[in-house]
Write a protein that holds these residues in place. Structure first.
Motif, mmCIF file in Angstrom:
data_model
loop_
_atom_site.group_PDB
_atom_site.id
_atom_site.type_symbol
_atom_site.label_atom_id
_atom_site.label_comp_id
_atom_site.label_asym_id
_atom_site.label_seq_id
_atom_site.Cartn_x
_atom_site.Cartn_y
_atom_site.Cartn_z
ATOM 1 N N THR A 249 0.558 -0.696 0.320
ATOM 2 C CA THR A 249 0.121 -0.222 0.081
ATOM 3 C C THR A 249 0.915 0.811 0.038
ATOM 4 O O THR A 249 0.228 2.239 -0.594
ATOM 5 C CB THR A 249 -0.592 -0.230 1.315
ATOM 6 O OG1 THR A 249 -1.599 -1.356 1.230
ATOM 7 C CG2 THR A 249 -2.102 1.167 0.832
ATOM 8 N N ARG A 252 2.554 2.203 -3.450
ATOM 9 C CA ARG A 252 1.623 2.293 -4.271
ATOM 10 C C ARG A 252 1.444 4.004 -3.950
ATOM 11 O O ARG A 252 0.530 4.182 -5.021
ATOM 12 C CB ARG A 252 0.559 1.767 -4.194
ATOM 13 C CG ARG A 252 0.119 0.100 -5.137
ATOM 14 C CD ARG A 252 -1.595 -0.730 -5.339
ATOM 15 N NE ARG A 252 -1.750 -0.613 -3.638
ATOM 16 C CZ ARG A 252 -2.070 -1.350 -3.255
ATOM 17 N NH1 ARG A 252 -1.585 -2.800 -4.020
ATOM 18 N NH2 ARG A 252 -2.557 -1.874 -2.255
ATOM 19 N N GLU A 253 0.472 3.982 -2.769
ATOM 20 C CA GLU A 253 0.526 5.689 -3.025
ATOM 21 C C GLU A 253 2.328 6.178 -3.393
ATOM 22 O O GLU A 253 1.806 7.831 -3.269
ATOM 23 C CB GLU A 253 1.038 5.810 -1.286
ATOM 24 C CG GLU A 253 -0.276 5.221 -0.416
ATOM 25 C CD GLU A 253 -0.855 4.726 0.702
ATOM 26 O OE1 GLU A 253 0.185 5.899 1.422
ATOM 27 O OE2 GLU A 253 -1.929 5.041 1.497
ATOM 28 N N THR A 254 2.807 5.547 -2.565
ATOM 29 C CA THR A 254 4.632 6.703 -3.745
ATOM 30 C C THR A 254 4.173 7.065 -4.622
ATOM 31 O O THR A 254 5.018 7.516 -5.162
ATOM 32 C CB THR A 254 5.447 6.227 -2.507
ATOM 33 O OG1 THR A 254 5.885 6.089 -0.597
ATOM 34 C CG2 THR A 254 6.601 6.547 -3.133
ATOM 35 N N GLN A 255 3.694 5.877 -5.549
ATOM 36 C CA GLN A 255 3.499 5.834 -7.144
ATOM 37 C C GLN A 255 2.474 6.854 -7.506
ATOM 38 O O GLN A 255 3.154 8.109 -8.516
ATOM 39 C CB GLN A 255 3.553 4.425 -7.675
ATOM 40 C CG GLN A 255 4.514 3.475 -7.047
ATOM 41 C CD GLN A 255 5.302 4.189 -8.791
ATOM 42 O OE1 GLN A 255 7.079 4.124 -7.801
ATOM 43 N NE2 GLN A 255 5.768 3.800 -9.437
ATOM 44 N N GLN A 256 1.835 6.948 -6.545
ATOM 45 C CA GLN A 256 0.611 7.638 -7.289
ATOM 46 C C GLN A 256 1.101 9.317 -6.723
ATOM 47 O O GLN A 256 0.925 9.890 -7.787
ATOM 48 C CB GLN A 256 -0.819 7.408 -6.507
ATOM 49 C CG GLN A 256 -1.409 6.251 -6.587
ATOM 50 C CD GLN A 256 -2.041 5.695 -5.939
ATOM 51 O OE1 GLN A 256 -2.453 6.825 -5.069
ATOM 52 N NE2 GLN A 256 -2.776 5.360 -6.518
ATOM 53 N N THR A 257 2.295 9.412 -5.581
ATOM 54 C CA THR A 257 2.754 10.517 -4.994
ATOM 55 C C THR A 257 3.742 10.956 -5.943
ATOM 56 O O THR A 257 3.283 12.625 -6.843
ATOM 57 C CB THR A 257 3.402 10.695 -4.053
ATOM 58 O OG1 THR A 257 1.923 10.713 -3.424
ATOM 59 C CG2 THR A 257 3.277 12.360 -3.585
ATOM 60 N N GLN A 258 4.464 10.275 -6.556
ATOM 61 C CA GLN A 258 5.078 10.994 -7.557
ATOM 62 C C GLN A 258 4.582 10.593 -9.286
ATOM 63 O O GLN A 258 4.951 11.921 -9.779
ATOM 64 C CB GLN A 258 6.069 9.987 -8.035
ATOM 65 C CG GLN A 258 7.344 9.922 -8.894
ATOM 66 C CD GLN A 258 8.463 8.716 -9.022
ATOM 67 O OE1 GLN A 258 8.512 7.839 -8.055
ATOM 68 N NE2 GLN A 258 9.545 8.514 -9.774
ATOM 69 N N GLU A 259 3.818 10.393 -9.460
ATOM 70 C CA GLU A 259 2.989 10.515 -10.848
ATOM 71 C C GLU A 259 2.040 11.852 -10.563
ATOM 72 O O GLU A 259 2.169 12.921 -12.172
ATOM 73 C CB GLU A 259 2.816 9.012 -11.454
ATOM 74 C CG GLU A 259 2.661 7.987 -11.481
ATOM 75 C CD GLU A 259 2.098 7.605 -11.526
ATOM 76 O OE1 GLU A 259 0.775 7.609 -11.493
ATOM 77 O OE2 GLU A 259 2.551 5.934 -12.085
ATOM 78 N N GLY A 260 2.022 12.164 -9.912
ATOM 79 C CA GLY A 260 0.505 13.585 -9.903
ATOM 80 C C GLY A 260 1.837 14.605 -9.661
ATOM 81 O O GLY A 260 1.590 15.653 -9.346
ATOM 82 N N ASP A 261 2.908 14.316 -8.983
ATOM 83 C CA ASP A 261 4.134 15.921 -8.654
ATOM 84 C C ASP A 261 4.900 15.917 -9.319
ATOM 85 O O ASP A 261 5.784 15.373 -10.050
ATOM 86 C CB ASP A 261 4.606 15.517 -7.363
ATOM 87 C CG ASP A 261 5.395 16.605 -7.043
ATOM 88 O OD1 ASP A 261 5.339 17.375 -7.583
ATOM 89 O OD2 ASP A 261 6.177 16.580 -5.716
ATOM 90 N N LYS A 265 9.159 14.417 -11.362
ATOM 91 C CA LYS A 265 9.519 14.513 -12.815
ATOM 92 C C LYS A 265 10.165 15.232 -13.226
ATOM 93 O O LYS A 265 11.300 13.951 -14.078
ATOM 94 C CB LYS A 265 7.813 14.748 -13.469
ATOM 95 C CG LYS A 265 6.243 13.658 -12.906
ATOM 96 C CD LYS A 265 4.968 13.206 -14.423
ATOM 97 C CE LYS A 265 4.619 12.503 -14.068
ATOM 98 N NZ LYS A 265 3.307 12.600 -14.926
#
Length: 278
Positions: A249, A252-261, A265
């Motif tokens: 979990t 996945r939260e880290t990946q979502q944060t990285q994709e949205g920040d 990128k």
């Protein structure tokens, strides 16, 4: 001729007498030996005591009840075969109908066209419930899903893998795939990398090999035991395991944060390693 016969006759007589004396001597010896034996018969030896399991209806009843309850975990319609005379009954809505005679229960089943299932067989009196066929089907599905979600208990098996630090990239990719297959099956994998002989290599090469293996399984594996020297410093060993539910979990939260920040990128911040190398 007569003279010869008369000469042989005493010899035969003497031989016959000697044989009779020997037989008589044997008989006397046997009689004396029997006379020396005790006249009273020896008492029989006591039989060895054996521990026999005591008969107990209580133990048998408890064993039968446990076996019966184990077989009754399957949620199913028992039909009209009610073994108890008095049972505690609930209707299809879950309302308590109290204690009822089995004849009354069967009559109620026929009137409402309902099935009877066991709700709590260990109670006194045992609890039953009237249900429709659809309710029984839905309850079976619910129990099946709950059984699938139940964590499997048992020892975690460990797979072992050993290779040299001068391994080629193709062979390393093959071993990484094998490790990933084991990790996905919830195995722990013990990886040992031996230092190559007569080869000058960077001190952190083995650490880079472990990191490269781990990077092929993002969101799947992490270190259960971090790399450490073994065999007198001639090799380095680590243990990999599957991520726990909590770690998955967080990943996945880290990946979502990285994709949205967009800043992550732009800077290319590697947040995966923070989760994988915990």
């Amino acid at each position: 001729m007569a003279a010869v016969f008369l000469k042989k006759l005493p010899l035969r007589t003497i031989t016959t007498e000697n044989r009779c004396l020997r037989c008589l001597g044997k008989c006397i010896v046997q009689e004396l030996a029997l006379a020396q034996l005790p006249r009273t018969a020896s008492a029989p030896r006591p039989a060895y005591l054996t521990h026999a399991k005591a008969f107990s209806t209580v133990e048998d009843t408890q064993a039968e009840r446990k076996k019966k309850e184990k077989n009754e975990t399957d949620f199913s319609n028992i039909g009209r075969k009610i073994s108890e005379r008095i049972i505690h009954l609930f209707d299809e809505q879950g309302n308590d109908l109290g204690n009822m005679h089995r004849a009354e229960v069967i009559q109620l089943m026929d009137e409402r066209d309902l099935r009877l299932v066991k709700r709590k067989p260990s109670a006194e009196p045992p609890e039953y419930q009237l249900m429709t066929g659809l309710q029984i089907h839905e309850e079976r599905l619910r129990l099946r899903e709950r059984e699938k979600a139940r964590p499997k208990t048992g020892p975690t098996l460990t797979k072992e893998l050993m290779f040299s630090s001068n391994i080629g990239q193709h062979d390393l990719d093959t071993k990484s795939k094998q490790i990933q297959q084991w990790i996905e099956k919830k195995y722990k994998v013990q990886v040992t990398v031996k230092k190559a002989k007569n080869t000058e290599e960077p001190e952190n090469k083995i650490q880079e090999i472990f990191n490269q293996i781990l990077q092929t399984m993002p969101g799947i594996a992490t270190f259960s035991s971090k790399p450490q020297p073994v065999k007198g410093g001639k090799a380095v060993m680590c243990v990999l395991r599957h991520l726990s539910k909590k770690e998955e979990t967080a990943y996945r939260e880290t990946q979502q944060t990285q994709e949205g920040d967009p800043l992550n990128k732009k800077n290319g911040t590697n947040t995966e390693s923070g989760v994988l190398h915990q």
